[in-house]
Design a protein around this motif. Structure first.
Motif, PDB file in Angstrom:
ATOM      1  N   ASP A  64       0.819  -1.220   0.000  1.00 49.72           N
ATOM      2  CA  ASP A  64       0.000   0.000   0.000  1.00 49.72           C
ATOM      3  C   ASP A  64       0.851   1.267   0.000  1.00 49.72           C
ATOM      4  O   ASP A  64       0.459   2.284  -0.572  1.00 49.72           O
ATOM      5  N   ASP A  65       2.009   1.208   0.658  1.00 52.50           N
ATOM      6  CA  ASP A  65       2.902   2.364   0.742  1.00 52.50           C
ATOM      7  C   ASP A  65       3.324   2.837  -0.651  1.00 52.50           C
ATOM      8  O   ASP A  65       3.525   4.027  -0.866  1.00 52.50           O
ATOM      9  N   CYS A  66       3.430   1.906  -1.601  1.00 56.38           N
ATOM     10  CA  CYS A  66       3.815   2.264  -2.978  1.00 56.38           C
ATOM     11  C   CYS A  66       2.811   3.252  -3.564  1.00 56.38           C
ATOM     12  O   CYS A  66       3.189   4.253  -4.164  1.00 56.38           O
ATOM     13  N   LYS A  67       1.526   2.950  -3.396  1.00 57.07           N
ATOM     14  CA  LYS A  67       0.479   3.804  -3.947  1.00 57.07           C
ATOM     15  C   LYS A  67       0.360   5.110  -3.164  1.00 57.07           C
ATOM     16  O   LYS A  67       0.178   6.173  -3.750  1.00 57.07           O
ATOM     17  N   LEU A  68       0.472   5.033  -1.827  1.00 58.11           N
ATOM     18  CA  LEU A  68       0.363   6.233  -0.995  1.00 58.11           C
ATOM     19  C   LEU A  68       1.459   7.243  -1.317  1.00 58.11           C
ATOM     20  O   LEU A  68       1.189   8.424  -1.498  1.00 58.11           O
ATOM     21  N   LYS A  69       2.696   6.774  -1.417  1.00 59.21           N
ATOM     22  CA  LYS A  69       3.814   7.679  -1.719  1.00 59.21           C
ATOM     23  C   LYS A  69       3.666   8.262  -3.122  1.00 59.21           C
ATOM     24  O   LYS A  69       3.976   9.425  -3.348  1.00 59.21           O
ATOM     25  N   PHE A  70       3.173   7.452  -4.064  1.00 58.70           N
ATOM     26  CA  PHE A  70       2.971   7.957  -5.425  1.00 58.70           C
ATOM     27  C   PHE A  70       1.924   9.066  -5.430  1.00 58.70           C
ATOM     28  O   PHE A  70       2.099  10.093  -6.082  1.00 58.70           O
ATOM     29  N   MET A  71       0.823   8.871  -4.688  1.00 60.57           N
ATOM     30  CA  MET A  71      -0.221   9.892  -4.633  1.00 60.57           C
ATOM     31  C   MET A  71       0.325  11.192  -4.040  1.00 60.57           C
ATOM     32  O   MET A  71      -0.018  12.280  -4.487  1.00 60.57           O
ATOM     33  N   GLU A  72       1.213  11.067  -3.039  1.00 64.25           N
ATOM     34  CA  GLU A  72       1.821  12.261  -2.440  1.00 64.25           C
ATOM     35  C   GLU A  72       2.735  12.962  -3.446  1.00 64.25           C
ATOM     36  O   GLU A  72       2.777  14.185  -3.495  1.00 64.25           O
ATOM     37  N   LEU A  73       3.432  12.182  -4.259  1.00 62.16           N
ATOM     38  CA  LEU A  73       4.288  12.772  -5.299  1.00 62.16           C
ATOM     39  C   LEU A  73       3.408  13.487  -6.326  1.00 62.16           C
ATOM     40  O   LEU A  73       3.686  14.613  -6.711  1.00 62.16           O
ATOM     41  N   LYS A  74       2.322  12.829  -6.730  1.00 62.55           N
ATOM     42  CA  LYS A  74       1.478  13.360  -7.797  1.00 62.55           C
ATOM     43  C   LYS A  74       0.658  14.573  -7.344  1.00 62.55           C
ATOM     44  O   LYS A  74       0.626  15.582  -8.048  1.00 62.55           O
ATOM     45  N   THR A  75       0.011  14.493  -6.194  1.00 63.87           N
ATOM     46  CA  THR A  75      -0.908  15.556  -5.794  1.00 63.87           C
ATOM     47  C   THR A  75      -0.254  16.668  -4.985  1.00 63.87           C
ATOM     48  O   THR A  75      -0.524  17.835  -5.210  1.00 63.87           O
ATOM     49  N   LYS A  76       0.629  16.285  -4.059  1.00 66.17           N
ATOM     50  CA  LYS A  76       1.236  17.298  -3.189  1.00 66.17           C
ATOM     51  C   LYS A  76       2.640  17.692  -3.633  1.00 66.17           C
ATOM     52  O   LYS A  76       3.220  18.616  -3.084  1.00 66.17           O
ATOM     53  N   ARG A  77       3.181  16.936  -4.581  1.00 64.18           N
ATOM     54  CA  ARG A  77       4.555  17.148  -5.051  1.00 64.18           C
ATOM     55  C   ARG A  77       5.542  17.087  -3.886  1.00 64.18           C
ATOM     56  O   ARG A  77       6.481  17.864  -3.789  1.00 64.18           O
ATOM     57  N   SER A  78       5.287  16.126  -2.983  1.00 60.32           N
ATOM     58  CA  SER A  78       6.090  15.953  -1.775  1.00 60.32           C
ATOM     59  C   SER A  78       7.474  15.381  -2.065  1.00 60.32           C
ATOM     60  O   SER A  78       8.375  15.506  -1.247  1.00 60.32           O
ATOM     61  N   TYR A  79       7.611  14.703  -3.211  1.00 61.32           N
ATOM     62  CA  TYR A  79       8.871  14.039  -3.554  1.00 61.32           C
ATOM     63  C   TYR A  79       9.234  14.345  -4.995  1.00 61.32           C
ATOM     64  O   TYR A  79       8.375  14.626  -5.812  1.00 61.32           O
ATOM     65  N   ARG A  80      10.538  14.223  -5.307  1.00 67.66           N
ATOM     66  CA  ARG A  80      11.000  14.370  -6.687  1.00 67.66           C
ATOM     67  C   ARG A  80      10.915  13.012  -7.387  1.00 67.66           C
ATOM     68  O   ARG A  80      10.571  12.914  -8.551  1.00 67.66           O
ATOM     69  N   TYR A  81      11.265  11.945  -6.657  1.00 64.40           N
ATOM     70  CA  TYR A  81      11.222  10.606  -7.256  1.00 64.40           C
ATOM     71  C   TYR A  81      11.001   9.552  -6.180  1.00 64.40           C
ATOM     72  O   TYR A  81      11.180   9.812  -4.984  1.00 64.40           O
ATOM     73  N   ILE A  82      10.600   8.367  -6.631  1.00 67.10           N
ATOM     74  CA  ILE A  82      10.441   7.207  -5.756  1.00 67.10           C
ATOM     75  C   ILE A  82      11.076   6.022  -6.478  1.00 67.10           C
ATOM     76  O   ILE A  82      10.815   5.807  -7.658  1.00 67.10           O
ATOM     77  N   VAL A  83      11.907   5.263  -5.765  1.00 68.97           N
ATOM     78  CA  VAL A  83      12.495   4.041  -6.321  1.00 68.97           C
ATOM     79  C   VAL A  83      11.790   2.858  -5.646  1.00 68.97           C
ATOM     80  O   VAL A  83      11.673   2.808  -4.422  1.00 68.97           O
ATOM     81  N   TYR A  84      11.307   1.943  -6.485  1.00 67.05           N
ATOM     82  CA  TYR A  84      10.597   0.762  -6.001  1.00 67.05           C
ATOM     83  C   TYR A  84      11.433  -0.485  -6.252  1.00 67.05           C
ATOM     84  O   TYR A  84      12.111  -0.590  -7.262  1.00 67.05           O
ATOM     85  N   LYS A  85      11.315  -1.429  -5.333  1.00 66.37           N
ATOM     86  CA  LYS A  85      12.069  -2.682  -5.425  1.00 66.37           C
ATOM     87  C   LYS A  85      11.096  -3.845  -5.245  1.00 66.37           C
ATOM     88  O   LYS A  85      10.168  -3.755  -4.441  1.00 66.37           O
ATOM     89  N   ILE A  86      11.323  -4.931  -5.990  1.00 64.58           N
ATOM     90  CA  ILE A  86      10.540  -6.145  -5.763  1.00 64.58           C
ATOM     91  C   ILE A  86      11.264  -6.954  -4.690  1.00 64.58           C
ATOM     92  O   ILE A  86      12.427  -7.313  -4.856  1.00 64.58           O
ATOM     93  N   GLU A  87      10.564  -7.181  -3.609  1.00 62.87           N
ATOM     94  CA  GLU A  87      11.087  -8.004  -2.511  1.00 62.87           C
ATOM     95  C   GLU A  87      10.702  -9.436  -2.852  1.00 62.87           C
ATOM     96  O   GLU A  87       9.552  -9.834  -2.666  1.00 62.87           O
ATOM     97  N   GLU A  88      11.669 -10.211  -3.379  1.00 59.84           N
ATOM     98  CA  GLU A  88      11.343 -11.545  -3.895  1.00 59.84           C
ATOM     99  C   GLU A  88      10.868 -12.501  -2.808  1.00 59.84           C
ATOM    100  O   GLU A  88       9.984 -13.317  -3.054  1.00 59.84           O
ATOM    101  N   GLN A  89      11.433 -12.399  -1.602  1.00 50.46           N
ATOM    102  CA  GLN A  89      11.025 -13.310  -0.523  1.00 50.46           C
ATOM    103  C   GLN A  89       9.559 -13.080  -0.130  1.00 50.46           C
ATOM    104  O   GLN A  89       8.811 -14.029   0.068  1.00 50.46           O
ATOM    105  N   GLN A  90       9.173 -11.810  -0.035  1.00 53.45           N
ATOM    106  CA  GLN A  90       7.802 -11.489   0.369  1.00 53.45           C
ATOM    107  C   GLN A  90       6.856 -11.414  -0.826  1.00 53.45           C
ATOM    108  O   GLN A  90       5.660 -11.201  -0.660  1.00 53.45           O
ATOM    109  N   LYS A  91       7.409 -11.531  -2.022  1.00 51.87           N
ATOM    110  CA  LYS A  91       6.631 -11.465  -3.261  1.00 51.87           C
ATOM    111  C   LYS A  91       5.781 -10.198  -3.338  1.00 51.87           C
ATOM    112  O   LYS A  91       4.582 -10.238  -3.584  1.00 51.87           O
TER     113      LYS A  91
END
Length: 139
Positions: A12-39
């Motif tokens: 869920d944090d992936c979508k929440l942080k993206f919404m903050e980037l898009k609507t509030k411009r809180s961040y310049r970028y977000i890097v996402y990683k696939i956690e293979e163990q937790q899928k």
């Protein structure tokens, strides 16, 4: 919740942080990683608004795949300030084949979770995500 193609869930944090980037411009970028163990896809790093394209490029590992979202500010030919949200699929040639396959099969589903992506960029080495590439794709 899980991605049918690769079985990956999106934290869920992936979508929440993206919404903050898009609507509030809180961040310049977000890097996402696939956690293979937790899928699941997780947020690995967040760039503050003052950070730049160079900071994003430096935060992508040389031998591992990642997804990134970048809020790119630029001036049009008429000197009008604009912004575009880029989705970057970072898949260096030196990454493990399994990793490249997982990222490739999960990409479209993950991108759909992030409502508001305007431009997609595939990059396998730093030259493919040079600042000039962003500028030419943004216009």
């Amino acid at each position: 919740m899980a991605n049918a193609a690769s079985g990956m869930a999106v934290h869920d944090d992936c979508k929440l942080k993206f919404m903050e980037l898009k609507t509030k411009r809180s961040y310049r970028y977000i890097v996402y990683k696939i956690e293979e163990q937790q899928k699941q896809v997780i947020v690995e790093k967040i760039g503050e608004p003052a950070e730049t394209h160079e900071d994003l490029a430096a935060s992508l590992p040389a031998h591992e795949c990642r997804y990134a979202v970048f809020d790119f500010d630029f001036l049009t030919a008429e000197d009008v300030p604009k912004s575009r949200i880029f989705f970057v699929a970072w898949s260096p040639d030196t990454a493990r084949v399994r990793s490249k396959m997982i990222y490739a099969s999960s990409k479209d589903r993950f991108k759909r979770e992030l409502d508001g992506i305007q431009i997609e960029l595939q990059a396998t080495d730093p030259t493919e995500m040079d600042l000039d590439v962003f500028k030419s794709r943004a216009n």
